[in-house]
Design a protein around this motif. Structure first.
Motif, short mmCIF file in Angstrom:
data_model
loop_
_atom_site.label_atom_id
_atom_site.label_comp_id
_atom_site.label_asym_id
_atom_site.label_seq_id
_atom_site.Cartn_x
_atom_site.Cartn_y
_atom_site.Cartn_z
N LEU A 50 -5.26 -55.31 20.31
CA LEU A 50 -6.36 -54.96 19.40
C LEU A 50 -7.39 -54.06 20.09
O LEU A 50 -8.04 -53.25 19.43
CB LEU A 50 -7.03 -56.23 18.88
N LEU A 51 -7.53 -54.23 21.40
CA LEU A 51 -8.44 -53.36 22.15
C LEU A 51 -7.77 -52.06 22.56
O LEU A 51 -8.43 -51.01 22.62
CB LEU A 51 -8.97 -54.08 23.40
N ARG A 52 -6.50 -52.11 22.83
CA ARG A 52 -5.79 -50.92 23.30
C ARG A 52 -5.73 -49.82 22.24
O ARG A 52 -5.51 -48.65 22.57
CB ARG A 52 -4.39 -51.29 23.78
N ARG A 53 -5.98 -50.16 20.99
CA ARG A 53 -6.01 -49.15 19.93
C ARG A 53 -7.13 -48.15 20.14
O ARG A 53 -7.12 -47.06 19.57
CB ARG A 53 -6.18 -49.83 18.57
N THR A 54 -8.13 -48.51 20.92
CA THR A 54 -9.25 -47.60 21.16
C THR A 54 -8.92 -46.52 22.18
O THR A 54 -9.63 -45.52 22.26
CB THR A 54 -10.47 -48.38 21.68
N ILE A 55 -7.87 -46.70 22.96
CA ILE A 55 -7.60 -45.79 24.08
C ILE A 55 -7.31 -44.38 23.61
O ILE A 55 -7.89 -43.40 24.12
CB ILE A 55 -6.46 -46.33 24.96
N ALA A 56 -6.42 -44.21 22.64
CA ALA A 56 -6.04 -42.87 22.20
C ALA A 56 -7.22 -42.08 21.64
O ALA A 56 -7.46 -40.94 22.08
CB ALA A 56 -4.90 -42.96 21.18
N PRO A 57 -7.99 -42.61 20.67
CA PRO A 57 -9.13 -41.82 20.20
C PRO A 57 -10.18 -41.58 21.28
O PRO A 57 -10.79 -40.51 21.33
CB PRO A 57 -9.70 -42.65 19.04
N THR A 164 -16.83 -54.69 20.64
CA THR A 164 -17.84 -54.25 19.68
C THR A 164 -19.03 -55.19 19.59
O THR A 164 -20.19 -54.77 19.66
CB THR A 164 -17.21 -54.11 18.28
N GLU A 165 -18.74 -56.49 19.43
CA GLU A 165 -19.81 -57.44 19.14
C GLU A 165 -20.45 -58.03 20.39
O GLU A 165 -21.46 -58.74 20.29
CB GLU A 165 -19.28 -58.58 18.24
N VAL A 166 -19.88 -57.75 21.57
CA VAL A 166 -20.43 -58.34 22.79
C VAL A 166 -21.07 -57.25 23.65
O VAL A 166 -22.26 -56.96 23.50
CB VAL A 166 -19.36 -59.14 23.56
N CYS A 167 -20.32 -56.63 24.54
CA CYS A 167 -20.93 -55.68 25.48
C CYS A 167 -21.43 -54.41 24.80
O CYS A 167 -22.47 -53.87 25.18
CB CYS A 167 -19.94 -55.34 26.59
N GLY A 190 -13.83 -51.57 20.09
CA GLY A 190 -12.87 -52.53 19.56
C GLY A 190 -13.22 -53.95 19.90
O GLY A 190 -14.02 -54.22 20.81
N SER A 191 -12.61 -54.86 19.15
CA SER A 191 -12.84 -56.29 19.32
C SER A 191 -11.51 -57.03 19.21
O SER A 191 -10.58 -56.55 18.56
CB SER A 191 -13.81 -56.80 18.25
N TYR A 192 -11.44 -58.20 19.81
CA TYR A 192 -10.29 -59.08 19.62
C TYR A 192 -10.31 -59.70 18.21
O TYR A 192 -9.33 -60.29 17.78
CB TYR A 192 -10.31 -60.21 20.64
N PHE A 193 -11.46 -59.56 17.53
CA PHE A 193 -11.64 -60.16 16.21
C PHE A 193 -12.01 -59.06 15.21
O PHE A 193 -13.16 -58.60 15.21
CB PHE A 193 -12.74 -61.22 16.25
N PRO A 194 -11.08 -58.62 14.37
CA PRO A 194 -11.37 -57.52 13.44
C PRO A 194 -12.60 -57.77 12.57
O PRO A 194 -13.36 -56.83 12.29
CB PRO A 194 -10.10 -57.44 12.59
N GLN A 195 -12.83 -59.01 12.17
CA GLN A 195 -13.99 -59.29 11.33
C GLN A 195 -15.28 -59.10 12.10
O GLN A 195 -16.30 -58.65 11.53
CB GLN A 195 -13.90 -60.70 10.73
N PHE A 196 -15.29 -59.44 13.38
CA PHE A 196 -16.49 -59.22 14.19
C PHE A 196 -16.75 -57.72 14.38
O PHE A 196 -17.90 -57.28 14.40
CB PHE A 196 -16.34 -59.89 15.56
N HIS A 197 -15.67 -56.98 14.56
CA HIS A 197 -15.78 -55.52 14.70
C HIS A 197 -16.47 -54.92 13.48
O HIS A 197 -17.43 -54.15 13.60
CB HIS A 197 -14.38 -54.93 14.89
N ALA A 198 -15.98 -55.27 12.30
CA ALA A 198 -16.53 -54.71 11.07
C ALA A 198 -17.99 -55.10 10.88
O ALA A 198 -18.84 -54.25 10.55
CB ALA A 198 -15.70 -55.17 9.87
N VAL A 199 -18.30 -56.36 11.08
CA VAL A 199 -19.68 -56.82 10.90
C VAL A 199 -20.59 -56.23 11.97
O VAL A 199 -21.74 -55.85 11.70
CB VAL A 199 -19.74 -58.35 10.89
N GLY A 200 -20.09 -56.14 13.21
CA GLY A 200 -20.90 -55.58 14.28
C GLY A 200 -21.31 -54.15 13.99
O GLY A 200 -22.47 -53.76 14.22
N LEU A 201 -20.39 -53.34 13.48
CA LEU A 201 -20.72 -51.97 13.13
C LEU A 201 -21.70 -51.92 11.97
O LEU A 201 -22.64 -51.11 11.96
CB LEU A 201 -19.45 -51.19 12.79
#
Length: 238
Positions: A50-57, A164-167, A190-201
């Protein structure tokens, strides 16, 4: 400041405008211990893909930032080998299969100087890019980041990294309190928790951008490489 020097990016809650000379790309904690199997993130039971998806962009953004000479700063979360900078409240948190300082396949978990503590190969810093080692979640806590940015007259931050939601969130809040204007790139955090990612943004851009702005990396890249006529690069005010 000449109007042509501004870059304008479509964002939430409104367009984000910055001057490259006073802007830094901040790459937060893209470390093996968080993004690769056997590290601290996986030891907590998380899916590191879930975090590795951020590497390419993020690779694309990093290349563009380097091409235009933008200041690039990387951070790494980790601790001294004797753990003297790791408070018990952090060391004992949760019930991971490996705690901070324990041996793992990439060396001692989240310990400075270990292989797992370092940044993933795909995003390795160049020799002239500062790397800030931080003991906490925020990049300004117990570091010289604020001074480094001040020396370079940086007032705007393009924020990327994990999680996303921590550091990321902690750093954006710290930056906001210090007067920096932050654009968080949604697909480069990115986040290990998609729902936290969305809410954090959503929290960052809420209430008129209470902590900052949120955009997609494709919109930033388009603004940095405008078509003939330079429509997007000539920005107005935020």
């Amino acid at each position: 400041m000449a109007q042509e020097q501004l870059v304008r990016v479509p964002a939430r809650p409104s367009a984000y405008t910055f001057e490259p000379a006073t802007t830094a790309l901040l790459v937060i904690d893209m470390q093996r211990d968080f993004l690769e199997p056997g590290g601290f993130g996986e030891s907590l039971g998380n899916d590191v893909t879930l975090l590795r998806r951020t590497i390419a962009p993020l690779r694309g953004v990093l290349a563009a930032a380097r091409a235009i000479g933008l200041t690039v700063v990387h951070t790494r979360e980790g601790h001294l080998p004797d753990l003297s900078d790791c408070p018990p409240a952090k060391l004992q948190r949760g019930a991971p299969s490996r705690r901070i300082g324990d041996p793992g396949p990439n060396g001692r978990i989240l310990i400075r100087g270990e292989y797992g503590h370092d940044i993933v190969d795909e995003l390795a810093p160049t020799a002239d890019e500062p790397v800030i080692d931080k003991p906490g979640k925020g990049a300004f806590y117990a570091t010289d980041l604020d001074g480094l940015l001040g020396e370079r007259s940086i007032t705007s931050l393009l924020v990327t990294g994990v999680t996303t939601e921590v550091c990321v969130h902690t750093t954006v809040r710290e930056a906001n309190d210090r007067g920096y204007e932050c654009l968080v790139l949604a697909d480069c955090v990115g986040s290990y928790f998609p729902q936290f990612h969305a809410v954090g943004l959503a929290m960052i851009a809420a209430q008129g951008g209470i902590f900052g702005w949120v955009a997609e990396s494709a919109d930033l890249l388009a603004a940095l490489t405008p078509s003939a006529g330079g429509g997007e690069r000539r920005g107005g005010s935020r």
